[in-house]
Every structure is written in structure tokens, then in C-alpha cells.
Design an enzyme around this catalytic site. Structure first.
Site, PDB file in Angstrom:
ATOM      1  N   HIS A  15       4.145 -18.678  62.841  1.00 57.65           N
ATOM      2  CA  HIS A  15       3.677 -17.314  62.628  1.00 57.65           C
ATOM      3  C   HIS A  15       2.703 -17.298  61.462  1.00 57.65           C
ATOM      4  O   HIS A  15       2.869 -18.037  60.508  1.00 57.65           O
ATOM      5  CB  HIS A  15       4.855 -16.374  62.330  1.00 57.65           C
ATOM      6  CG  HIS A  15       5.838 -16.329  63.456  1.00 57.65           C
ATOM      7  ND1 HIS A  15       5.580 -15.678  64.635  1.00 57.65           N
ATOM      8  CD2 HIS A  15       7.055 -16.892  63.599  1.00 57.65           C
ATOM      9  CE1 HIS A  15       6.600 -15.834  65.444  1.00 57.65           C
ATOM     10  NE2 HIS A  15       7.520 -16.566  64.848  1.00 57.65           N
ATOM     11  N   ALA A  16       1.707 -16.459  61.533  1.00 55.31           N
ATOM     12  CA  ALA A  16       0.723 -16.209  60.480  1.00 55.31           C
ATOM     13  C   ALA A  16       0.239 -17.478  59.771  1.00 55.31           C
ATOM     14  O   ALA A  16      -0.554 -18.219  60.333  1.00 55.31           O
ATOM     15  CB  ALA A  16       1.244 -15.167  59.503  1.00 55.31           C
TER      16      ALA A  16
END
Length: 93
Positions: A15-16
Site C-alpha cells: 500500500h502507498a
């Protein structure tokens, strides 16, 4: 087709920030690489949206694959990056 199965080493999954690190590394490999959840459909590892769309969680198994020349070395580096949750692509394995 070269393939590596590895568990995601980042606690927060892909994620991210970890996804950004991975996508930059996949792009830097210079070869087409796919990433998939185990048993799932492969997506382009150089696409931030595709990687985020996997929703891969920490500890979950993913599959990296490529049929390009030099794929073994590139997949080894990417697998190490993912498994160890590193901050950048390792130069050597």
C-alpha cells in the site's frame, strides 16, 4: 517463464509507500514483470494503480513472473525487496 513466490515483508502490505517502492524497482528492472496474489490474475508490476489494486497484505503470498531475457536476476532482486520489506531495490542478491 521465470517465477518467484514470496510473502510480502512490509507489515502494511503493498500500500502507498511500499507499493511506490516496488513499482519504481519493477520499472528500473528494465523488463516486463507481472505480480499477482497466489492463484490470482497477474497485473503489470510497473503500474502503481494495478499494484495497489491487488490489495496485497503483509505476510500474504504474491507471485512475480517474467519471460524476458535476464528475468531470473531481476526477479531475485524484486523478490528480496518484497520479502524483506526493503526501502530500495538491492543492487546484489
Amino acid at each position: 517463464m521465470a517465477e518467484r513466490r514470496v510473502n510480502v515483508g512490509w507489515a502494511e502490505g503493498l500500500h502507498a509507500r511500499p507499493a511506490s517502492i516496488f513499482v519504481r524497482a519493477a520499472t528500473a528492472s528494465g523488463i516486463p514483470v507481472t505480480i499477482a496474489k497466489a492463484g490470482g490474475n497477474p497485473v503489470n508490476a510497473a503500474s502503481m494503480l494495478a499494484v495497489l489494486g491487488l490489495g496485497a497484505q503483509g505476510g500474504e503470498e504474491i507471485v512475480l513472473a517474467s519471460d524476458a531475457e535476464g528475468a531470473d536476476a531481476a526477479l531475485d532482486r524484486l523478490a528480496k525487496l518484497v520479502a524483506e520489506g526493503l526501502e530500495e531495490l538491492p543492487e546484489t542478491v
